[in-house]
Design a protein around this motif. Structure first.
Motif, PDB file in Angstrom:
ATOM      1  N   ARG A   1       0.807  -1.228   0.000  1.00 50.08           N
ATOM      2  CA  ARG A   1       0.000   0.000   0.000  1.00 50.08           C
ATOM      3  C   ARG A   1       0.844   1.285   0.000  1.00 50.08           C
ATOM      4  NH1 ARG A   1      -4.977   1.331  -0.180  1.00 50.08           N
ATOM      5  NH2 ARG A   1      -5.807   3.140   0.857  1.00 50.08           N
ATOM      6  N   PRO A   2       1.851   1.436   0.858  1.00 54.70           N
ATOM      7  CA  PRO A   2       2.638   2.678   0.824  1.00 54.70           C
ATOM      8  C   PRO A   2       3.327   2.898  -0.522  1.00 54.70           C
ATOM      9  CG  PRO A   2       3.040   1.512   2.879  1.00 54.70           C
ATOM     10  CD  PRO A   2       2.234   0.594   2.003  1.00 54.70           C
ATOM     11  N   ALA A   3       3.872   1.829  -1.093  1.00 56.55           N
ATOM     12  CA  ALA A   3       4.543   1.954  -2.389  1.00 56.55           C
ATOM     13  C   ALA A   3       3.539   2.320  -3.475  1.00 56.55           C
ATOM     14  CB  ALA A   3       5.257   0.660  -2.743  1.00 56.55           C
ATOM     15  N   LEU A   4       2.342   1.756  -3.397  1.00 52.95           N
ATOM     16  CA  LEU A   4       1.304   2.057  -4.376  1.00 52.95           C
ATOM     17  C   LEU A   4       0.867   3.518  -4.269  1.00 52.95           C
ATOM     18  CD1 LEU A   4      -0.330   0.849  -6.640  1.00 52.95           C
ATOM     19  CD2 LEU A   4      -2.019   0.111  -4.966  1.00 52.95           C
ATOM     20  N   CYS A   5       0.748   4.026  -3.053  1.00 54.47           N
ATOM     21  CA  CYS A   5       0.373   5.441  -2.859  1.00 54.47           C
ATOM     22  C   CYS A   5       1.448   6.371  -3.427  1.00 54.47           C
ATOM     23  CB  CYS A   5       0.142   5.729  -1.378  1.00 54.47           C
ATOM     24  SG  CYS A   5      -1.343   4.971  -0.727  1.00 54.47           S
ATOM     25  N   TYR A   6       2.705   6.039  -3.187  1.00 56.32           N
ATOM     26  CA  TYR A   6       3.808   6.833  -3.720  1.00 56.32           C
ATOM     27  C   TYR A   6       3.793   6.798  -5.242  1.00 56.32           C
ATOM     28  CZ  TYR A   6       8.511   8.369  -4.863  1.00 56.32           C
ATOM     29  OH  TYR A   6       9.572   9.021  -5.414  1.00 56.32           O
TER      30      TYR A   6
ATOM     31  N   ILE B   1       2.708   9.282 -10.584  1.00 57.59           N
ATOM     32  CA  ILE B   1       2.018   9.267 -11.874  1.00 57.59           C
ATOM     33  C   ILE B   1       1.189  10.534 -12.046  1.00 57.59           C
ATOM     34  CG2 ILE B   1       0.189   8.098 -13.194  1.00 57.59           C
ATOM     35  CD1 ILE B   1       1.308   5.446 -12.018  1.00 57.59           C
ATOM     36  N   GLN B   2       0.513  10.960 -10.993  1.00 54.63           N
ATOM     37  CA  GLN B   2      -0.279  12.190 -11.058  1.00 54.63           C
ATOM     38  C   GLN B   2       0.608  13.393 -11.391  1.00 54.63           C
ATOM     39  OE1 GLN B   2      -3.490  12.478 -11.113  1.00 54.63           O
ATOM     40  NE2 GLN B   2      -3.851  10.328 -10.705  1.00 54.63           N
ATOM     41  N   ALA B   3       1.789  13.454 -10.796  1.00 56.09           N
ATOM     42  CA  ALA B   3       2.706  14.559 -11.068  1.00 56.09           C
ATOM     43  C   ALA B   3       3.176  14.531 -12.517  1.00 56.09           C
ATOM     44  CB  ALA B   3       3.902  14.487 -10.119  1.00 56.09           C
ATOM     45  N   VAL B   4       3.460  13.339 -13.036  1.00 62.56           N
ATOM     46  CA  VAL B   4       3.888  13.214 -14.437  1.00 62.56           C
ATOM     47  C   VAL B   4       2.762  13.657 -15.367  1.00 62.56           C
ATOM     48  CG1 VAL B   4       4.500  11.544 -16.237  1.00 62.56           C
ATOM     49  CG2 VAL B   4       5.633  11.457 -14.012  1.00 62.56           C
ATOM     50  N   LEU B   5       1.538  13.242 -15.081  1.00 62.69           N
ATOM     51  CA  LEU B   5       0.396  13.620 -15.926  1.00 62.69           C
ATOM     52  C   LEU B   5       0.159  15.129 -15.913  1.00 62.69           C
ATOM     53  CD1 LEU B   5      -2.086  10.713 -15.149  1.00 62.69           C
ATOM     54  CD2 LEU B   5      -0.776  11.085 -17.252  1.00 62.69           C
ATOM     55  N   LYS B   6       0.293  15.758 -14.745  1.00 63.72           N
ATOM     56  CA  LYS B   6       0.126  17.216 -14.665  1.00 63.72           C
ATOM     57  C   LYS B   6       1.201  17.923 -15.482  1.00 63.72           C
ATOM     58  CE  LYS B   6      -2.234  17.562 -10.241  1.00 63.72           C
ATOM     59  NZ  LYS B   6      -2.155  18.001  -8.850  1.00 63.72           N
ATOM     60  N   THR B   7       2.431  17.441 -15.377  1.00 62.87           N
ATOM     61  CA  THR B   7       3.523  18.027 -16.151  1.00 62.87           C
ATOM     62  C   THR B   7       3.276  17.858 -17.642  1.00 62.87           C
ATOM     63  OG1 THR B   7       5.062  17.526 -14.357  1.00 62.87           O
ATOM     64  CG2 THR B   7       6.020  17.980 -16.526  1.00 62.87           C
ATOM     65  N   GLN B   8       2.837  16.683 -18.040  1.00 57.56           N
ATOM     66  CA  GLN B   8       2.545  16.422 -19.450  1.00 57.56           C
ATOM     67  C   GLN B   8       1.433  17.349 -19.948  1.00 57.56           C
ATOM     68  OE1 GLN B   8       0.759  12.635 -20.342  1.00 57.56           O
ATOM     69  NE2 GLN B   8       1.667  12.610 -22.399  1.00 57.56           N
ATOM     70  N   ASP B   9       0.368  17.491 -19.161  1.00 57.78           N
ATOM     71  CA  ASP B   9      -0.726  18.384 -19.548  1.00 57.78           C
ATOM     72  C   ASP B   9      -0.249  19.816 -19.690  1.00 57.78           C
ATOM     73  OD1 ASP B   9      -2.532  16.301 -19.592  1.00 57.78           O
ATOM     74  OD2 ASP B   9      -3.379  16.746 -17.597  1.00 57.78           O
ATOM     75  N   ALA B  10       0.607  20.256 -18.760  1.00 55.43           N
ATOM     76  CA  ALA B  10       1.124  21.624 -18.810  1.00 55.43           C
ATOM     77  C   ALA B  10       1.985  21.820 -20.067  1.00 55.43           C
ATOM     78  CB  ALA B  10       1.939  21.925 -17.562  1.00 55.43           C
ATOM     79  N   LEU B  11       2.808  20.840 -20.393  1.00 52.46           N
ATOM     80  CA  LEU B  11       3.662  20.957 -21.577  1.00 52.46           C
ATOM     81  C   LEU B  11       2.836  20.943 -22.855  1.00 52.46           C
ATOM     82  CD1 LEU B  11       6.606  18.614 -20.539  1.00 52.46           C
ATOM     83  CD2 LEU B  11       6.666  21.102 -20.742  1.00 52.46           C
ATOM     84  N   LEU B  12       1.807  20.126 -22.891  1.00 48.45           N
ATOM     85  CA  LEU B  12       0.978  20.036 -24.092  1.00 48.45           C
ATOM     86  C   LEU B  12       0.102  21.271 -24.300  1.00 48.45           C
ATOM     87  CD1 LEU B  12      -0.099  16.282 -23.961  1.00 48.45           C
ATOM     88  CD2 LEU B  12       1.555  17.336 -25.504  1.00 48.45           C
TER      89      LEU B  12
END
Length: 120
Positions: free
Chosen positions: A96-101, A106-117
């Motif tokens: 569970r802790p590893a999954l939360c991390y 993944i959420q941070a990567v997706l936000k960065t990708q959205d911002a770049l796009l």
């Protein structure tokens, strides 16, 4: 070469690192019954059992029966589909802790990708 339910089920169990006993616990299907599906006689399960097995393995019944997966409207190339299944299998093995991390990453990567796009 046509794959069988038996081969596809065995391959999926091996792929996900699951034992027949673990699949039995997930599905409520007795281990001895699952052994019949995997044995040399390769008994085909009834539809309701096939659905339980597929849901617990996060695959479709079609995949277990045919070895291919073509859900309606799914345009994901086979190579990407396989890669996504490998990622999902790895995620299921995390505690569970590893999954939360991992989720937060993944959420941070997706936000960065959205911002770049969205940049002109």
């Amino acid at each position: 070469m046509v794959s069988t339910f038996r081969q596809n089920l065995r391959n999926e169990l091996d792929f996900q690192g699951l034992t027949v006993k673990e699949l039995s616990a997930r599905t409520g299907i007795p281990k001895s019954t699952l052994d019949c599906y995997l044995g040399s006689r390769a008994t085909m399960p009834p539809a309701d059992a096939a659905v339980l097995i597929a849901k617990s393995l996060h695959v479709t019944v079609e995949y277990l029966v045919t070895g291919t997966e073509t859900p309606p409207g799914n345009n994901v190339p086979q190579e990407q589909s396989k890669m996504l299944r490998e990622i999902m299998a790895a995620l299921f093995k995390l505690n569970r802790p590893a999954l939360c991390y991992t989720h937060a990453s993944i959420q941070a990567v997706l936000k960065t990708q959205d911002a770049l796009l969205s940049q002109p």
